[in-house]
Design a protein around this motif. Structure first.
Motif, mmCIF file in Angstrom:
data_model
loop_
_atom_site.group_PDB
_atom_site.id
_atom_site.type_symbol
_atom_site.label_atom_id
_atom_site.label_comp_id
_atom_site.label_asym_id
_atom_site.label_seq_id
_atom_site.Cartn_x
_atom_site.Cartn_y
_atom_site.Cartn_z
ATOM 1 N N ALA A 74 40.521 43.333 46.854
ATOM 2 C CA ALA A 74 41.145 44.606 47.221
ATOM 3 C C ALA A 74 41.058 44.836 48.729
ATOM 4 C CB ALA A 74 40.477 45.750 46.479
ATOM 5 N N ARG A 75 39.963 44.461 49.336
ATOM 6 C CA ARG A 75 39.796 44.660 50.777
ATOM 7 C C ARG A 75 40.751 43.781 51.581
ATOM 8 N NH1 ARG A 75 34.710 42.229 53.227
ATOM 9 N NH2 ARG A 75 36.121 40.500 53.015
ATOM 10 N N GLU A 76 41.011 42.583 51.078
ATOM 11 C CA GLU A 76 41.847 41.650 51.826
ATOM 12 C C GLU A 76 43.338 41.889 51.608
ATOM 13 O OE1 GLU A 76 40.432 37.794 50.752
ATOM 14 O OE2 GLU A 76 38.507 38.096 51.742
ATOM 15 N N GLY A 77 43.702 42.958 50.970
ATOM 16 C CA GLY A 77 45.112 43.302 50.813
ATOM 17 C C GLY A 77 45.751 42.636 49.614
ATOM 18 N N ALA A 78 45.413 43.107 48.456
ATOM 19 C CA ALA A 78 45.924 42.509 47.231
ATOM 20 C C ALA A 78 47.287 43.071 46.847
ATOM 21 C CB ALA A 78 44.936 42.756 46.090
ATOM 22 N N GLY A 79 47.810 44.001 47.595
ATOM 23 C CA GLY A 79 49.069 44.662 47.240
ATOM 24 C C GLY A 79 50.230 43.699 47.080
ATOM 25 N N THR A 80 50.469 42.852 48.044
ATOM 26 C CA THR A 80 51.611 41.933 47.988
ATOM 27 C C THR A 80 51.501 40.941 46.833
ATOM 28 O OG1 THR A 80 51.906 42.151 50.371
ATOM 29 C CG2 THR A 80 52.967 40.275 49.319
#
Length: 101
Positions: A74-80
């Motif tokens: 989640a911290r490393e940008g799991a959105g994409t």
């Protein structure tokens, strides 16, 4: 010293004493040797108290820094990646429905 570490150290001492008694053919008194070893262990612990405290602090710091996979993800940008997986799943469902499979 943590109780678990102390227990492990005492078990190791007991095994070492048993081995020494076995190698001496029973000529060595195991109880006397074990009591001496425990006394020396206490002396070693007193002299190494500062180093052990530093070790415990380092272990605690490492455990505090350790993150679960979910938090790190989640911290490393799991959105994409999650968006791509969601779109692919929706496209697969639409294709299944369109082809009747």
């Amino acid at each position: 010293m943590r109780t678990s570490h102390r227990t492990q150290a005492e078990e190791l001492l007991a095994r070492a004493v048993e081995e020494e008694v076995r190698r001496s053919g029973g000529r060595t008194d195991g109880q006397v040797l074990l009591s001496r070893a425990r006394g020396e262990l206490d002396g070693l612990l007193r002299t190494a108290e500062e180093e052990y405290a530093a070790y415990e602090a380092a272990v605690a710091a490492a455990e505090a820094e350790r993150q679960s996979f979910g938090r790190r993800y989640a911290r490393e940008g799991a959105g994409t990646p999650l968006l791509v997986a969601g779109v692919a799943a929706a496209a697969a469902c639409a294709a299944d429905l369109a082809f009747g499979t």
